[in-house]
Design a protein around this motif. Sequence first.
Motif, short mmCIF file in Angstrom:
data_model
loop_
_atom_site.label_atom_id
_atom_site.label_comp_id
_atom_site.label_asym_id
_atom_site.label_seq_id
_atom_site.Cartn_x
_atom_site.Cartn_y
_atom_site.Cartn_z
N VAL A 59 -5.86 7.15 -4.19
CA VAL A 59 -6.77 6.46 -5.09
C VAL A 59 -7.61 7.45 -5.85
O VAL A 59 -7.80 7.34 -7.07
N ARG B 219 -5.66 9.10 -8.64
CA ARG B 219 -5.46 8.19 -9.76
C ARG B 219 -6.73 8.07 -10.60
O ARG B 219 -6.68 8.04 -11.83
N GLU C 234 -5.86 -1.84 -5.33
CA GLU C 234 -4.72 -1.51 -4.46
C GLU C 234 -4.62 -2.50 -3.30
O GLU C 234 -3.52 -2.92 -2.92
N ASP D 191 1.35 -3.78 -10.81
CA ASP D 191 1.42 -2.64 -9.91
C ASP D 191 1.83 -1.39 -10.68
O ASP D 191 1.18 -0.34 -10.60
N ARG E 63 -0.92 -0.32 -13.58
CA ARG E 63 -2.32 -0.53 -13.21
C ARG E 63 -3.26 0.36 -14.02
O ARG E 63 -4.40 -0.04 -14.31
#
Length: 283
Positions: free
Chosen positions: A2, A5, A166, A199, A202
């Motif tokens: 995470v 990202r 997520e 997904d 995103r």
Amino acid sequence: MVRLRVRRLRRGCVVHRPRFVPRCERRRPCPIATVRFQTRIAGRTCWLHTACTRSLTLYQVHTKRGVQAFDAMGVLPHFTGVAVHDGWKPHKTYADAIHALCNAHHLRELAAIVENAPADRPETWAGDLAGLLVNTWDEIKTVQDAHPHATAFTVDALERLAARYEEIIAAGRTLHPPRAFGDPRRKRSKAANLLDRLDAERDQVLRFAFDWRVPFDNNTSEQAIRMAKIQQKITGGRRTALGAERFFAVRGYLSTAAKQGRNLLDAITQLFDGRGPWIPTPT
């Protein structure tokens, strides 16, 4: 995962600078919203395309719907800013642009999935994701009202947002597992297809949260094309292609003038009194 990202999204928002037109200041963002609308001109099916910012409006009438029309319009082939659209594949041909997806479309699709889900198999993930998107957008507007110069969430807030996203996607995967590599392609439900898109894309869905200059949806273009839709319902179409091109050239001129605070009557009379056309400020 995470955190990586979040860093990549934040980096993308800082490094890439838009150039909507050659004279546009590269230091300032110019996100554009695009949309298309089927119409009838001279007895045949045509498409009306729009590309809009908060201060500019451009219309293009074309017989094609996709890349040929976008190229003729002359915006996306040279655009390196953020393009907000509905996710239609031809938009992704333009790799130099930073893409963001219209979340108004997502909210409609998510609402339909919740409403049509069977009672014994509720699609709770869809309602949770719709709530996350709406609450995030409301929070951005609240912060901007209180602090007009605010431009982004904190890193911790962004990480919490990405983690929650997520978590919701993972909940959806319990109902709609991803297609395994090598499995034969079979028809999937609308809920599964939407989950796959949310997904895989995103970063484009959450672009508005990582860069507050990016709009939540492409309603700017939807509003620009609304008049044409109403006229289509009343008249059924236009008689000539030349007449349609001239009409929407004038319509784009007046829409841009209105967005920039110009008097519309003065903008029109300026065309005929020797002063020449008013040239909009490229902001």
